[in-house]
Write an enzyme that holds these catalytic residues in place. Sequence first.
Site, short mmCIF file in Angstrom:
data_model
loop_
_atom_site.label_atom_id
_atom_site.label_comp_id
_atom_site.label_asym_id
_atom_site.label_seq_id
_atom_site.Cartn_x
_atom_site.Cartn_y
_atom_site.Cartn_z
N LYS A 296 -19.34 120.07 -41.61
CA LYS A 296 -19.56 120.37 -43.46
C LYS A 296 -19.80 118.61 -43.93
O LYS A 296 -19.59 117.99 -42.89
CB LYS A 296 -17.86 121.17 -43.74
CG LYS A 296 -17.07 120.22 -43.09
CD LYS A 296 -15.88 121.30 -43.82
CE LYS A 296 -14.35 120.49 -42.98
NZ LYS A 296 -14.09 121.01 -42.07
N ASP B 206 -13.74 111.31 -42.77
CA ASP B 206 -14.66 111.11 -42.14
C ASP B 206 -15.72 111.79 -42.53
O ASP B 206 -16.44 112.15 -41.85
CB ASP B 206 -14.66 112.91 -40.51
CG ASP B 206 -13.71 114.05 -40.68
OD1 ASP B 206 -13.52 114.34 -41.74
OD2 ASP B 206 -14.14 114.56 -40.14
N ASP C 193 -16.33 115.01 -44.07
CA ASP C 193 -17.42 116.64 -44.33
C ASP C 193 -16.80 117.03 -45.07
O ASP C 193 -17.12 118.21 -45.32
CB ASP C 193 -16.77 116.68 -43.00
CG ASP C 193 -15.99 116.94 -42.51
OD1 ASP C 193 -14.41 116.50 -43.39
OD2 ASP C 193 -14.94 117.84 -41.20
N ARG C 194 -15.96 116.50 -46.11
CA ARG C 194 -15.38 117.04 -46.96
C ARG C 194 -15.16 116.80 -48.56
O ARG C 194 -16.15 115.96 -48.54
CB ARG C 194 -13.61 117.71 -47.52
CG ARG C 194 -12.97 118.19 -46.05
CD ARG C 194 -11.27 117.77 -45.94
NE ARG C 194 -10.96 118.47 -45.11
CZ ARG C 194 -10.02 119.18 -45.24
NH1 ARG C 194 -8.83 119.49 -46.13
NH2 ARG C 194 -9.30 119.87 -44.38
N SER D 38 -9.88 113.21 -39.25
CA SER D 38 -10.14 114.01 -40.35
C SER D 38 -9.74 113.05 -41.67
O SER D 38 -9.29 111.38 -41.64
CB SER D 38 -10.13 115.27 -40.57
OG SER D 38 -11.16 115.47 -41.76
N HIS D 39 -9.16 113.75 -42.62
CA HIS D 39 -8.17 113.44 -43.80
C HIS D 39 -6.46 113.11 -43.67
O HIS D 39 -5.98 112.80 -44.52
CB HIS D 39 -8.68 114.41 -45.05
CG HIS D 39 -7.54 115.42 -44.46
ND1 HIS D 39 -8.18 116.11 -43.68
CD2 HIS D 39 -6.61 116.23 -44.73
CE1 HIS D 39 -7.15 117.40 -43.07
NE2 HIS D 39 -6.53 117.41 -43.62
N ASP E 210 -13.24 112.95 -47.47
CA ASP E 210 -13.21 112.93 -46.85
C ASP E 210 -12.56 111.64 -45.84
O ASP E 210 -13.77 110.89 -45.89
CB ASP E 210 -11.49 114.07 -46.28
CG ASP E 210 -12.63 114.37 -45.17
OD1 ASP E 210 -13.88 114.18 -44.99
OD2 ASP E 210 -12.51 115.13 -44.29
C1 VG1 Z 1 -8.42 122.92 -42.06
C2 VG1 Z 1 -8.68 123.67 -42.93
C3 VG1 Z 1 -9.85 124.39 -42.29
C4 VG1 Z 1 -10.80 123.16 -41.83
C5 VG1 Z 1 -10.36 122.45 -41.00
C6 VG1 Z 1 -10.89 121.12 -40.92
O1 VG1 Z 1 -7.56 123.63 -40.96
O2 VG1 Z 1 -8.08 124.60 -43.37
O3 VG1 Z 1 -10.29 125.09 -42.75
O4 VG1 Z 1 -11.76 123.68 -40.84
O5 VG1 Z 1 -8.60 121.44 -41.63
O6 VG1 Z 1 -11.60 120.16 -40.91
P1 VG1 Z 1 -6.08 124.09 -41.22
O7 VG1 Z 1 -6.37 124.63 -38.67
O8 VG1 Z 1 -4.76 122.74 -40.69
O9 VG1 Z 1 -5.68 124.94 -42.09
V1 VG1 Z 1 -11.73 118.47 -41.31
O10 VG1 Z 1 -12.08 118.18 -42.23
O11 VG1 Z 1 -10.31 118.57 -40.40
O12 VG1 Z 1 -12.63 118.13 -39.99
CO CO Z 2 -12.66 116.38 -42.76
#
Ligand code: VG1
Ligand code: CO
Length: 543
Positions: free
Chosen positions: A376, A279, A281-282, A113-114, A277
């Site tokens: 997302k 990937d 999705d944000r 992800s990010h 972000d």
């Molecule tokens: C974080 C966010 C959560 C989100 C997850 C994956 O998780 O709080 O809302 O769904 O990242 O997002 P955590 O457990 O670190 O709070 V992504 O964009 O990494 O797929």
């Molecule tokens: Co992401």
Amino acid sequence: MPIRELQTKPYNDQKSGTAGLRKKVAVFQQPHYLENFLQSVFDVETSLRGKTLIIGGDGRYYNREAIYTAIAMAAANGVAKVVVGQGGLLSTPAASHLIRLRQAGGGFLFTASHNPAGPDGDFGIKFNVAGGGQAPEGLTTRIYEHSKTIQRYRVAEGMNLDLDRRGVQKLEEMEIEVVDCVEDYAALMQSLFDFDRIRDWFRKGGTLRFDAMHAVTGPYAQRILVEQLGAPGSALMNACPLEDFGGGHPDPNLIYARHLVELVNGAGAPDLAAASDGDGDRNMILGRGIFISPGDSLAMLAAHLDKLPGYRGGLKGLARSMPTCRAVDQVAKALRVECHETPTGWKFFANLFDAGRLTLCGEESFGTSSSHTREKDGLWAVLAWLNVLAHTGLSVRQIAQEHWRRFGRHYFARHDYEGLSAAAAASVMQALAEACPQLPGKRYGEWSVTQADEFGYRDPVDGSLAVGQGLSVVFGDAARIVLRQSGTGTEGATLRLYLERCEKLETALDWDANTALAPLAQIAERIVRIGELTGRKAPNLIT
Ligand code: VG1
Ligand code: CO
């Protein structure tokens, strides 16, 4: 081409977190580490045999190697066909869509992800199941258990595959189709939004800046926003995906996308500014002189969504993750649709979507999406906002002010305490858990505690129970403090403290979030005692 069965030993640390398995690149580069995890999936999810498997990633360092390995292992494990994004790219929502479109048995999404990328950065794998959603907790637990006993894995050797050439190639019995990563996703977006109207909005002078942060949404934004909707090329920033995301942190929020806040507050600010972000999705949404918090964005889109072509039939239901502010609950009440509160992590929305009880949902962590996919979707949110602006003719600020006047305003902030020891994080969680039973009825400043407990969730569709999903201290509808531990970090433990305050007073609508939340932050320190128990004077990050 020979199929080999090779010996391996378990690593014992392949437990999936909030969104798949996420580790430092160096961890994934250990001998057989990646193979162990993939083989565990093939061994447990035997339904992948004879089916189509979707594979793609966010383009970060190690993406290509991982994809070649996954394809060679798919061939050795009886997968009938692999559909992979050209060059190994697929945004997370586009991959989820492809799983649905091709009726695939599942998909591997290579992304952290990010989280920063590069040899010293992070890597990750998400396994999504048929239907496009992330593997549910029961399944990830079984995969983890299997990974602790794994002794061998299967791989096709000597594979000759060109990941950059579109079209069908054959690998033994298995077919590999390399597809354009944008095409099907762009068609889906066209089916949901009024492209003519958005084109018109641009033609009449509407302005946009979209920052792809050198991550996967670059090609999507170029095709959809520029080529199909007529935004000028200068509307895009950092649209070329790079293996290390240009050394940046593709996490669109008030810290890592600070430049967008400055942009919308400066001269020549665009009508809409946005970012996505690593990937894809944000999403982060800003208007001229205004930042729209993710919880507000969800609520505002909920209030306007039925004006957009893909949603004219109305909303079936709304949902938010537990720490997300309760702004959307007010809209659900007004629209008389059900509203669900789920644990953090997108996987918890999937059953509600599949059961036809949910149309739009979101998380405070800059995540918003609808029933069109099972992840997302960053660009979807940007297009939804563009369509709302084009349809209403209002500015982002006007939409926000109108919304707050009608529903009240929810101020929200998340305070992250990163790099704590596991023991320190656990002690804070435990202290609050122990304090909760004594809190109801206590008064703090202008607010009284109405409820304080641990959040558990019984899935209304399959009845599964998720426990230990964070602690919340509720002050009626007026305010709320939430504490939970992150499940995506790769170093130490991270505590997240979420603060929410709702104000209906007309005079309060123009406060900034810091001013509005300052008294609640003080109360949180008295109740949650992070400073006292960890020695940390302040959070590392406020978003
Ligand atoms: C974080 C966010 C959560 C989100 C997850 C994956 O998780 O709080 O809302 O769904 O990242 O997002 P955590 O457990 O670190 O709070 V992504 O964009 O990494 O797929
Ligand atoms: Co992401």
